[in-house]
Design a protein around this motif. Structure first.
Motif, PDB file in Angstrom:
ATOM      1  N   THR A  64      23.538-158.200  30.474  1.00  0.00           N
ATOM      2  CA  THR A  64      24.162-157.385  29.431  1.00  0.00           C
ATOM      3  C   THR A  64      24.377-155.971  29.952  1.00  0.00           C
ATOM      4  O   THR A  64      23.843-155.587  30.996  1.00  0.00           O
ATOM      5  CB  THR A  64      23.289-157.317  28.166  1.00  0.00           C
ATOM      6  N   LEU A  65      25.138-155.201  29.188  1.00  0.00           N
ATOM      7  CA  LEU A  65      25.261-153.762  29.434  1.00  0.00           C
ATOM      8  C   LEU A  65      24.852-153.050  28.148  1.00  0.00           C
ATOM      9  O   LEU A  65      25.450-153.267  27.095  1.00  0.00           O
ATOM     10  CB  LEU A  65      26.697-153.391  29.809  1.00  0.00           C
ATOM     11  N   ALA A  66      23.805-152.239  28.257  1.00  0.00           N
ATOM     12  CA  ALA A  66      23.278-151.539  27.089  1.00  0.00           C
ATOM     13  C   ALA A  66      23.698-150.077  27.121  1.00  0.00           C
ATOM     14  O   ALA A  66      23.740-149.449  28.178  1.00  0.00           O
ATOM     15  CB  ALA A  66      21.754-151.642  27.047  1.00  0.00           C
ATOM     16  N   VAL A  67      24.015-149.534  25.960  1.00  0.00           N
ATOM     17  CA  VAL A  67      24.412-148.132  25.808  1.00  0.00           C
ATOM     18  C   VAL A  67      23.439-147.452  24.864  1.00  0.00           C
ATOM     19  O   VAL A  67      23.070-148.013  23.820  1.00  0.00           O
ATOM     20  CB  VAL A  67      25.855-148.024  25.266  1.00  0.00           C
ATOM     21  N   SER A  68      23.009-146.234  25.217  1.00  0.00           N
ATOM     22  CA  SER A  68      22.129-145.458  24.352  1.00  0.00           C
ATOM     23  C   SER A  68      22.708-144.063  24.155  1.00  0.00           C
ATOM     24  O   SER A  68      23.582-143.637  24.907  1.00  0.00           O
ATOM     25  CB  SER A  68      20.719-145.385  24.951  1.00  0.00           C
ATOM     26  N   PRO A  69      22.247-143.325  23.137  1.00  0.00           N
ATOM     27  CA  PRO A  69      22.809-141.998  22.864  1.00  0.00           C
ATOM     28  C   PRO A  69      22.646-141.049  24.052  1.00  0.00           C
ATOM     29  O   PRO A  69      21.636-141.068  24.745  1.00  0.00           O
ATOM     30  CB  PRO A  69      21.993-141.513  21.657  1.00  0.00           C
ATOM     31  N   GLY A  70      23.667-140.237  24.265  1.00  0.00           N
ATOM     32  CA  GLY A  70      23.636-139.284  25.367  1.00  0.00           C
ATOM     33  C   GLY A  70      24.663-138.197  25.153  1.00  0.00           C
ATOM     34  O   GLY A  70      25.242-138.062  24.059  1.00  0.00           O
ATOM     35  N   PRO A  71      24.933-137.392  26.184  1.00  0.00           N
ATOM     36  CA  PRO A  71      25.882-136.282  26.054  1.00  0.00           C
ATOM     37  C   PRO A  71      27.262-136.716  25.560  1.00  0.00           C
ATOM     38  O   PRO A  71      27.917-135.976  24.819  1.00  0.00           O
ATOM     39  CB  PRO A  71      25.949-135.724  27.483  1.00  0.00           C
TER      40      PRO A  71
END
Length: 411
Positions: free
Chosen positions: A321-328
């Protein structure tokens, strides 16, 4: 660590010009829909504001990254301006084939024997040609130069519409820096964009001990040989080019907000991103020869400029999978902020460039989600947004091998 650090030096040398070219395609994916929404004249103004509020920022960033910035801010010379154009998504190498001449540090010029941007609009008639080569170019060339020296003026010797038809070079310009010229001034949106996370983001410095060229000090080269750069330098350039795209998109949003309601803004942003996602994926996948497998599709998403650089868009690979988390990037309301469980069209548009049977499912929250590549029984038709963007000559453009020769100062 940069997502691009896992690529070889050879792969990066092929990828960097591709990223510069797909950055140019952001306009192709957005402006067609702006014409239908606001009309041609308003589209031209949106394009001016978009480039003028982004290019001065990313021009200075690239100068600092490759150590060719002026010794005194705002006092750069002709060579500094031209080096910046060679590393600008507004002037991708060969597609906009800039040929430079330098008379002295304060006088020079350039001509274009070929211009892919002109080829995209020339068949649409003189009104579209004048819109691009006159209405847009006059303020945006100066806006780019202001990043180096506010006393610089870029002026045409001749430009399209071509008289006689088929004239080569298609255009020719002088660039003069003169203390008697009034200072070029940035547009108000530039100051807004300068406060973004994309504008101020710190990236890993180039390792000067890495094998290959680590900066762009020294003479101006007729054509950049990206293979001469070190692995470390190419990683930094790739990340900077992705930030150029993020800054251009932020400027696009600022221009739209002055004209669009909430519904229009979201709709136009989604159309732009979908078209860009498809054409960028097509060219990146081809350049890196990625396999048409679910694993190859995940690698394509990991390297896609809409989800880079890693310091800006927080992603990680986890068990297929490709996971995304909060960032700039979420703080900037960048492209990734549009994607989530309720709308994953750009991710699907990207992976379908490898195989039209591929799709993407997204689970989680709006700003923290996990994407999985799935294989459908039926092929999915290409979206209108991707099809419209692929009309550009940039979709099939092929780079050629060139020698990287230093340009001598005339006289």
């Amino acid at each position: 660590m940069s997502n691009y650090a896992t690529l070889t030096r050879e792969q990066l040398a092929a990828l960097v010009p591709e990223l510069l070219l797909v950055g140019q395609m952001i306009d192709r994916s957005g402006m067609a829909w702006c014409i239908s929404e606001f009309g041609r004249e308003e589209m031209l103004q949106i394009a001016i504001e978009e480039w003028a509020a982004a290019s001065p920022i990313y021009t200075r960033r690239m100068q600092a990254a490759l150590a060719y910035e002026p010794a005194e801010p705002g006092k750069g010379d002709i060579v500094t301006i031209f080096k910046g154009l060679q590393l600008d998504i507004g002037a991708p190498p060969q597609f906009l084939d800039f040929r430079f001449t330098v008379d002295d540090p304060w006088h020079g010029g350039f001509s274009l024997p070929f211009c892919g941007a002109l080829a995209d609009v020339e068949g649409m008639g003189d009104a579209y040609v004048k819109g691009m080569c006159h209405t847009i170019e006059d303020p945006t060339f100066d806006a780019t130069a202001v990043a180096t020296n506010p006393k610089a003026q870029v002026r045409p010797v001749h430009r399209p519409p071509r008289v006689p038809a088929g004239r080569v070079p298609v255009c020719s310009w002088t660039v003069i820096i003169d203390e008697s010229y009034p200072d070029a001034v940035g547009i108000p949106a530039l100051a807004v964009n300068e406060r973004s996370r994309a504008a101020t983001l710190e990236l890993e410095p180039i390792d000067a001990t890495d094998e290959g060229v680590s900066d762009y000090r020294g003479p101006l080269l007729a054509d950049l040989d990206f293979a001469a750069f070190s692995h470390s330098a190419l990683v930094r350039i790739a990340d900077e080019v992705c930030l150029q795209m993020a800054l251009l998109d932020r400027a696009f949003v600022l221009a739209l907000k002055a004209r669009a309601d909430t519904e229009q803004l979201l709709r136009l942003r989604r159309k732009q991103l979908t078209g860009f996602a498809g054409i960028a994926a097509m060219r990146v996948a081809r350049a890196l020869d990625l396999p048409a497998t679910p694993e190859g599709a995940l690698e394509l998403l990991r390297l896609h400029p809409m989800l880079n650089p890693a310091a800006y868009v927080r992603t990680r690979g986890e068990a297929g999978t490709l996971a995304v988390s909060p960032g700039p990037a979420h703080e900037d309301a960048a492209w990734v902020s549009l994607i989530g469980p309720d709308w994953a069209v750009p991710l699907a548009a990207a992976v379908r460039e490898l195989d039209p049977h591929f799709d993407v499912t997204v689970t989680g929250a709006d700003d923290e989600w996990v994407a999985r590549v799935v294989v459908r029984d039926e092929e999915t038709k290409e979206t209108d947004e991707v099809a419209v963007t692929k009309i550009s000559l940039g979709a099939g453009f092929a780079f050629e091998k060139r020698r990287s020769l230093p340009l001598l100062v005339n006289g």
